[in-house]
Design a protein around this motif. Structure first.
Motif, PDB file in Angstrom:
ATOM      1  N   GLN A   1      47.740  47.147  45.398  1.00  0.00           N
ATOM      2  CA  GLN A   1      47.264  48.417  47.224  1.00  0.00           C
ATOM      3  C   GLN A   1      47.711  49.705  46.709  1.00  0.00           C
TER       4      GLN A   1
ATOM      5  N   PHE B   1      45.023  50.978  44.275  1.00  0.00           N
ATOM      6  CA  PHE B   1      44.038  51.243  45.332  1.00  0.00           C
ATOM      7  C   PHE B   1      44.479  52.218  45.753  1.00  0.00           C
ATOM      8  N   ASN B   2      45.500  52.714  46.372  1.00  0.00           N
ATOM      9  CA  ASN B   2      46.053  53.996  47.070  1.00  0.00           C
ATOM     10  C   ASN B   2      46.013  54.776  46.393  1.00  0.00           C
TER      11      ASN B   2
ATOM     12  N   ASN C   1      41.342  56.055  45.000  1.00  0.00           N
ATOM     13  CA  ASN C   1      40.089  55.480  46.110  1.00  0.00           C
ATOM     14  C   ASN C   1      39.531  56.041  45.462  1.00  0.00           C
TER      15      ASN C   1
ATOM     16  N   TYR D   1      42.653  39.965  46.181  1.00  0.00           N
ATOM     17  CA  TYR D   1      43.551  41.137  46.549  1.00  0.00           C
ATOM     18  C   TYR D   1      42.745  41.940  45.852  1.00  0.00           C
TER      19      TYR D   1
ATOM     20  N   GLN E   1      40.152  42.331  48.218  1.00  0.00           N
ATOM     21  CA  GLN E   1      40.663  43.305  49.926  1.00  0.00           C
ATOM     22  C   GLN E   1      40.971  44.536  49.204  1.00  0.00           C
ATOM     23  N   GLU E   2      41.465  45.766  48.764  1.00  0.00           N
ATOM     24  CA  GLU E   2      41.338  47.127  48.786  1.00  0.00           C
ATOM     25  C   GLU E   2      39.869  47.507  47.934  1.00  0.00           C
TER      26      GLU E   2
ATOM     27  N   LYS F   1      37.368  48.515  51.754  1.00  0.00           N
ATOM     28  CA  LYS F   1      38.785  49.817  52.086  1.00  0.00           C
ATOM     29  C   LYS F   1      37.707  51.041  51.220  1.00  0.00           C
TER      30      LYS F   1
END
Ligand code: WQD
Length: 339
Positions: A66, A69-70, A73, A107, A110-111, A114
């Motif tokens: 997470q 990816f933050n 992006n 995982y 999931q990222e 987004k």
């Protein structure tokens, strides 16, 4: 454009990073170095004169994925190699394989769902077909119950991606089902780094050729094949790497026919173990010591790809031969042992 390559310091991953950088992509690599080394980064840089961004990261830790990816992006696509891949080991360590090959995939997906751009290339395997009833093997061949937890993680992985694509119409994925990747970059700057006793045929051949192994054991000489040994479709890792760039560009340019596609990646030519040995002897001008022994548990008799879907739809075809691949593997083996 920034492309994330997970497992990008691995055997196929590193060769794919080279081809991506040759095509002008900006690459960020995630690797946990469990089956590779940071030296591979130097090899990639030596070939392309461009050092990819590298993050040592354990994809099994959801919060790390997470966080990554933050900070990234702006990724336009992901090529996902990160996984454990030793068939025999997977039989003895099933839970390690399900954790490392499945949790990490979930995982990352999931990222990725987004982000604005959701383009995903998945490293799959012809292992999903098991022993196919018909040869050569097309993409319509039935997926059979996996012969190993490793093969099962590839089947499950494809199903997870298929289900993700079903509920995310803007999520585009291609699964690439490799036959037998062999060889090394012709520069001998990167190649297969077998750690310990090699499980696969070609590194065992080249280590025997170098005198590191006394002889090659040929697992079975009584199969129903022309020379009694198993047949495989040995594909040069550079040809394979180029297929990943073609597949990624297919998604980036919206040429895909559906948002989940899959392709067999092979030469279309079946070669027996003895033919692989003779290819080594031709390219190295050395005779290889080998002994035909009992069959290896779990081996299938014969597998080689029917390549028309990849050739005509994906627009990719292998250019290199078994001898090219064996020569590059031999050059690489000599290079790393003479360091
Ligand atoms: C090839 C042939 C052996 C070693 C596996 C995975 C596949 C992919 C590639 C990850 C077989 C024979 C081998 C030796 C031998 N891995 N052999 N002596 O088993 O076809 O495929 O590796 O993605 O998913 O299933 O490859 O190189 O192990 O074997 O005679 O010392 O060589 O019996 O016929 P395989 P391999």
């Amino acid at each position: 454009m920034k492309i994330l390559v997970t497992g990008g310091l691995g055997f196929i991953g590193s060769h794919t990073v080279v081809e991506l950088q040759n095509e002008g992509f900006d690459v960020v690599i995630i690797d946990d170095l469990s089956n590779s080394s940071a030296e591979v980064l130097e090899g990639i840089t030596a070939i392309t004169n461009k050092k990819p961004l590298f993050k040592k990261l354990d994809l099994k830790v959801k919060s790390e994925v997470q966080d990554f990816f933050n900070h990234h992006n702006d990724i336009a696509g992901v090529i996902h190699f990160a996984a454990s891949k030793a068939v025999g080991e997977s039989v003895n360590e099933p839970l390690m394989y399900y954790e490392n090959n499945i949790n990490t995939l979930v995982y990352v997906l999931q990222e990725l769902t987004k982000l604005n751009k959701k383009n995903f290339i998945f490293s799959s395997s012809c292992t999903v077909y098991g022993q196919a009833d018909e040869l050569p093997i097309t993409e319509n061949a039935p997926v059979k119950p996996a012969e190993s937890p490793y093969g099962n993680t590839k089947q499950i992985g494809e199903e997870i991606i298929r289900d993700t694509c079903k509920v995310n119409g803007d999520f585009n994925a291609i699964a690439l089902r490799y036959f037998n990747p062999i060889g090394a970059h012709p520069s001998a700057e990167i190649g297969e780094l077998p750690i310990g006793v090699p499980q696969n045929l070609v590194p065992f051949i080249t280590q025997t050729g170098l005198g590191m192994r006394d002889q090659l054991s040929v697992f079975g000489g009584d199969y129903p094949t022309p020379d009694g040994t198993c047949i495989r479709d040995y594909i040069h890792v550079v040809d394979l790497a180029k297929a990943h760039v073609v597949a990624l560009q297919r998604l980036l340019t919206g040429k895909n026919d559906s948002n989940f596609e899959f392709f067999n990646l092979g030469t279309g030519v079946g070669s027996s173990v003895l033919e692989a040995i003779h290819a080594f002897e031709r390219v190295s001008n050395k005779s290889l010591k080998y002994e035909i022994v009992d069959r290896r548990e779990g081996d299938i008799i014969s597998a080689y790809a029917e390549t028309s879907k990849a050739n005509n739809i994906l627009g990719w075809k292998t250019q290199l031969t078994l001898d090219d691949a064996m020569a590059s593997a031999w050059k690489w083996e000599q290079k790393i042992r003479n360091k």
